[in-house]
Design a protein around this motif. Structure first.
Motif, mmCIF file in Angstrom:
data_model
loop_
_atom_site.group_PDB
_atom_site.id
_atom_site.type_symbol
_atom_site.label_atom_id
_atom_site.label_comp_id
_atom_site.label_asym_id
_atom_site.label_seq_id
_atom_site.Cartn_x
_atom_site.Cartn_y
_atom_site.Cartn_z
ATOM 1 N N LEU A 63 0.830 -1.202 0.000
ATOM 2 C CA LEU A 63 0.000 0.000 0.000
ATOM 3 C C LEU A 63 0.866 1.254 0.000
ATOM 4 O O LEU A 63 0.561 2.238 -0.689
ATOM 5 N N SER A 243 -11.654 -2.417 -0.242
ATOM 6 C CA SER A 243 -10.918 -1.221 -0.668
ATOM 7 C C SER A 243 -10.086 -1.510 -1.907
ATOM 8 O O SER A 243 -10.053 -0.714 -2.855
ATOM 9 N N HIS A 244 -9.409 -2.652 -1.905
ATOM 10 C CA HIS A 244 -8.569 -3.005 -3.043
ATOM 11 C C HIS A 244 -9.400 -3.194 -4.302
ATOM 12 O O HIS A 244 -9.008 -2.757 -5.395
ATOM 13 N N TYR A 290 -8.627 3.856 1.156
ATOM 14 C CA TYR A 290 -7.905 3.015 2.107
ATOM 15 C C TYR A 290 -7.973 3.561 3.529
ATOM 16 O O TYR A 290 -7.887 2.800 4.494
ATOM 17 N N ASN A 294 -10.534 1.423 6.258
ATOM 18 C CA ASN A 294 -9.535 0.555 6.885
ATOM 19 C C ASN A 294 -9.388 0.895 8.364
ATOM 20 O O ASN A 294 -8.921 1.976 8.725
#
Length: 311
Positions: A63, A243-244, A290, A294
């Motif tokens: 990330l 998120s990815h 993210y 997260n």
């Protein structure tokens, strides 16, 4: 200057987003604000991950690399675009145009591969949790990091070399705000169907190989998640991948729309909008996605605030 009935082009003129002065000033301040958000957001992610030991894991290592790539990716085009919006001189030298095209394309390929690696990381974490630290060791992460950057800079050579090999007719006006492969090819006056075909096939391979890898990884992830007995466990597993997947959809969707189409179907206005999306919008939204989705990043930020690690 002529040579073998061909005009040697030494510079290009980027027509940009608009020729109307008032519109250019408005766009300048809009994109300046967006660029500041990109810088602040991605530097924040990088700083947070580097400063918090709890985030020193393979997932956040990649990330951090993604944020760095996004930072460089947008910086390869946005400062030049801002300069052209505020300045009356929109000329760009042949060498600078070639460098911009190569650097931006290399970073784009880098991000394609990096997103596939991040999908593999999630696959290992969810499907083989007990072996995660062994499979995704520090040495493996560093090796993948090196491979990603090498592939990015090496795979782009063919695209740029073929593009720069075409003969131009003397028309040096590019109806875009940056130098990209399709725009340079559109200035050619010779039959370049074979070159276009080679570039198209190479683009499909470069884009679709990581996409195929990502799809296979997430099919395996979904199958494993559905085997989890508790709904809470399923929700947690899905949240780590959500998120990815959002980032993958945004980046690959715009990249495919921009590169996986014949030159005859290109429309200047549409091409500019697509380029804005993958050069500017995606790098701006990635840190937000993210951060907001997260819990680890939120906790690290709150911890950093308590100990004032950003001061």
């Amino acid at each position: 200057m002529s040579w073998k009935n061909q005009t040697v082009v030494t510079e290009f003129i980027l027509l940009g987003l608009s020729s109307e002065p008032r519109t250019r000033i408005i766009l300048f301040f809009v994109f300046l604000l967006v660029y500041m958000v990109i810088l602040i957001g991605n530097i924040f992610i990088i700083t947070l991950i580097l400063s918090d030991v709890s985030l020193h894991t393979p997932m956040y290592f990649f990330l951090c690399n993604l944020s760095f790539v996004d930072l460089c990716y947008s910086s390869s085009t946005v400062p030049r675009m801002l300069k052209d919006l505020i300045s009356g001189n929109k000329t760009i030298s042949y060498a600078e145009c070639a460098a911009q095209m190569y650097i931006s394309l290399s970073l784009g390929v880098n991000e394609c591969i990096l997103l596939a690696i991040m999908a593999y990381d999630r696959y290992v974490a969810i499907c083989y949790p007990l072996h995660y630290t062994t499979i995704m060791s520090k040495m493996v992460c560093i090796t993948l990091f090196i491979i990603t950057w090498m592939c990015g800079f090496l795979l782009s050579i063919s695209h740029v070399s073929l593009t720069l090999s075409v003969d131009l007719c003397g028309n040096n006006e590019i109806n875009h705000f940056l130098c990209e492969v399709p725009e340079i090819l559109s200035l050619s006056c010779e039959n370049i169907l074979f070159i276009e075909f080679i570039i198209f096939v190479a683009g499909v391979i470069i884009l679709m190989t990581p996409v195929t890898f990502i799809v296979i990884s997430y099919v395996q992830i979904i199958v494993s998640i559905l085997k989890i007995a508790s709904s809470a466990g399923q929700q947690k597993a899905f949240s780590t991948c959500g998120s990815h997947m959002m980032v993958v959809t945004m980046f690959y969707g715009s990249a495919m729309a921009g590169y996986m189409k014949p030159r005859s179907s290109s429309l200047p206005g549409t091409d500019k909008l697509i380029a804005i999306f993958y050069f500017i919008v995606t790098p701006m939204l990635n840190p937000m996605i993210y951060t907001l989705r997260n819990n680890d990043v939120k906790s690290a930020f709150l911890k950093c605030r308590q100990i004032k690690c950003f001061c």
